[in-house]
Design a protein around this motif. Structure first.
Motif, PDB file in Angstrom:
ATOM      1  N   ASP A  96       0.939  -1.219   0.130  1.00 18.93           N
ATOM      2  CA  ASP A  96       0.016  -0.136  -0.090  1.00 18.93           C
ATOM      3  C   ASP A  96       0.918   1.112   0.003  1.00 18.93           C
TER       4      ASP A  96
ATOM      5  N   VAL B  68       2.462  -6.512   2.245  1.00 22.52           N
ATOM      6  CA  VAL B  68       2.708  -5.344   3.247  1.00 22.52           C
ATOM      7  C   VAL B  68       1.631  -4.325   3.222  1.00 22.52           C
ATOM      8  N   GLY B  69       0.608  -4.477   2.626  1.00 21.13           N
ATOM      9  CA  GLY B  69      -0.461  -3.531   2.674  1.00 21.13           C
ATOM     10  C   GLY B  69      -1.799  -4.528   2.886  1.00 21.13           C
TER      11      GLY B  69
ATOM     12  N   ASP C  86       7.630   3.270   5.342  1.00 21.47           N
ATOM     13  CA  ASP C  86       8.486   1.941   5.426  1.00 21.47           C
ATOM     14  C   ASP C  86       8.323   1.030   4.122  1.00 21.47           C
ATOM     15  N   ASP C  87       7.015   1.050   3.273  1.00 21.18           N
ATOM     16  CA  ASP C  87       7.054   0.436   2.136  1.00 21.18           C
ATOM     17  C   ASP C  87       8.034   0.688   1.017  1.00 21.18           C
TER      18      ASP C  87
ATOM     19  N   ASP D   9       7.111  -2.805   7.659  1.00 18.69           N
ATOM     20  CA  ASP D   9       7.271  -3.761   6.350  1.00 18.69           C
ATOM     21  C   ASP D   9       8.549  -4.103   5.922  1.00 18.69           C
TER      22      ASP D   9
HETATM   23 CA   LIG Z   1       2.625  -1.032   4.094  1.00 16.73          CA
END
Ligand SMILES: [Ca+2]
Length: 334
Positions: free
Chosen positions: A33, A148-149, A39-40, A264
């Motif tokens: 996301d 990770v979203g 952090d993504d 993430d």
């Molecule tokens: Ca994320």
């Protein structure tokens, strides 16, 4: 007889070594996301560091954030590492649209440095057909999906019917082509029972769909893991002193939070270096209608969660983040 048994054992060892070596570097899809938090982008940068080390191969980045900035932003991050052509998937049914201002500011400052022709459209297409194509073209059990979203894209992939890309349904493709799903979602230890974790909250229905029916093993990184992975911005300042135009770092500066929780990044690190973490027992994760989640131990269960980190473990993991992020970008183009 003993010789024959020895020969059979040797053949088995050689075959298993060949099978595991066949998918090294590990082949991954990164579902994110990106744009909601920084952090993504750091996790994607960590992935590129591991690609340069020969540990990973990134087949696609798929976004559950419907912001129109995302394809260009992801291309810029990939382009910084010399890989601007990695396919990018966009959600066809957005659960959320987040135009993080840090994306716009970083694009304005750095897109021209990272991408040869910023006026050309990014290599973006709808996420579910992209995921179906990547899986259909992959050898059996060769792909690890990292999420990770929100679960939006993966739930829609799971429910996708056979089409011109593949005669297999989404569920059949996942079962045949992937070995594992690693997700940052939920909480399994230290939160109140009514806590609804962020990656579940924004698309509860999709998270329930994935938890109910995902056909291969799942490793869950709960909220409590990243909460212990606190990285001061000034530590990033030191890491990037020699390259202050590293895009994910510039985004962190624009984001401006003095100490970031790096949820993430644990997901790609676990994919390649699971020894940094300890897993709980096998079992089954369920997500209730209100978005809270539960873990029930079960022999040979599909799911494992990462055990809460000790101080020593979180220190070691943060060190690994630091040295991977500080690795100079070895660009494919060079
Ligand atoms: Ca994320």
């Amino acid at each position: 007889m003993i010789k024959r048994v020895f020969a059979v054992i040797c053949v088995i060892l050689v075959l298993s070594a060949a099978l595991s070596a066949a998918y090294y570097p590990k082949r991954i899809v990164f579902d994110t996301d990106i744009g909601s938090d920084v952090d993504d982008g750091l996790a994607l940068s960590l992935i590129h560091a591991m690609i340069a080390r020969g540990e990973l191969d990134l087949l696609a980045v798929t976004s559950t954030n419907a912001s129109a900035l995302v394809p260009g932003y992801v291309r810029m991050l990939n382009g910084y590492f010399g890989r601007p052509d990695i396919p990018i998937g966009t959600p066809d049914m957005p659960a959320m649209l987040m135009d993080g201002n840090f994306m716009r500011l970083t694009l304005d400052a750095l897109e021209a440095r990272c991408v040869a022709d910023p006026s050309a459209p990014p290599p973006a297409e709808p996420a579910v057909p992209l995921l179906r194509r990547v899986l259909a073209e992959s050898p059996d059990r060769s792909v690890t999906i990292l999420m990770v979203g929100f679960a939006t894209n993966l739930a829609r992939l799971l429910d996708s019917p056979a089409d011109e890309i593949s005669p297999l349904t989404g569920r059949e493709l996942i079962a045949r082509k992937t070995d594992r799903l690693i997700v940052m979602a939920g909480t399994f230890n230290d939160r109140p029972a009514d806590y609804v974790e962020n990656n579940i909250r924004f698309d509860i229905e999709a998270a329930r769909r994935v938890a109910d029916d995902w056909p291969v093993p799942v490793v869950w990184e709960g909220h409590e893991i990243g909460s212990r992975l606190l990285f001061p911005l000034e530590r990033l300042d030191r890491i990037f002193a020699a390259d202050p135009e590293m895009p994910a770092y510039v985004s962190c500066r624009h984001f401006g939070i003095p100490t970031m929780a790096l949820w993430d990044l644990a997901v790609p690190l676990y994919a390649v270096h699971p020894d940094y973490f300890r897993l709980g027992p096998p079992g089954r994760v369920t997500i209730r209608e209100d978005g809270t989640c539960a873990f029930t131990p079960e022999e040979n269960g599909r799911d494992r969660y990462i055990e809460p980190l000790t101080d020593e473990e979180s220190t070691r993991i943060l060190e690994a983040f630091g040295w991977l992020l500080s690795q100079p970008p070895r660009r494919n183009a060079e």
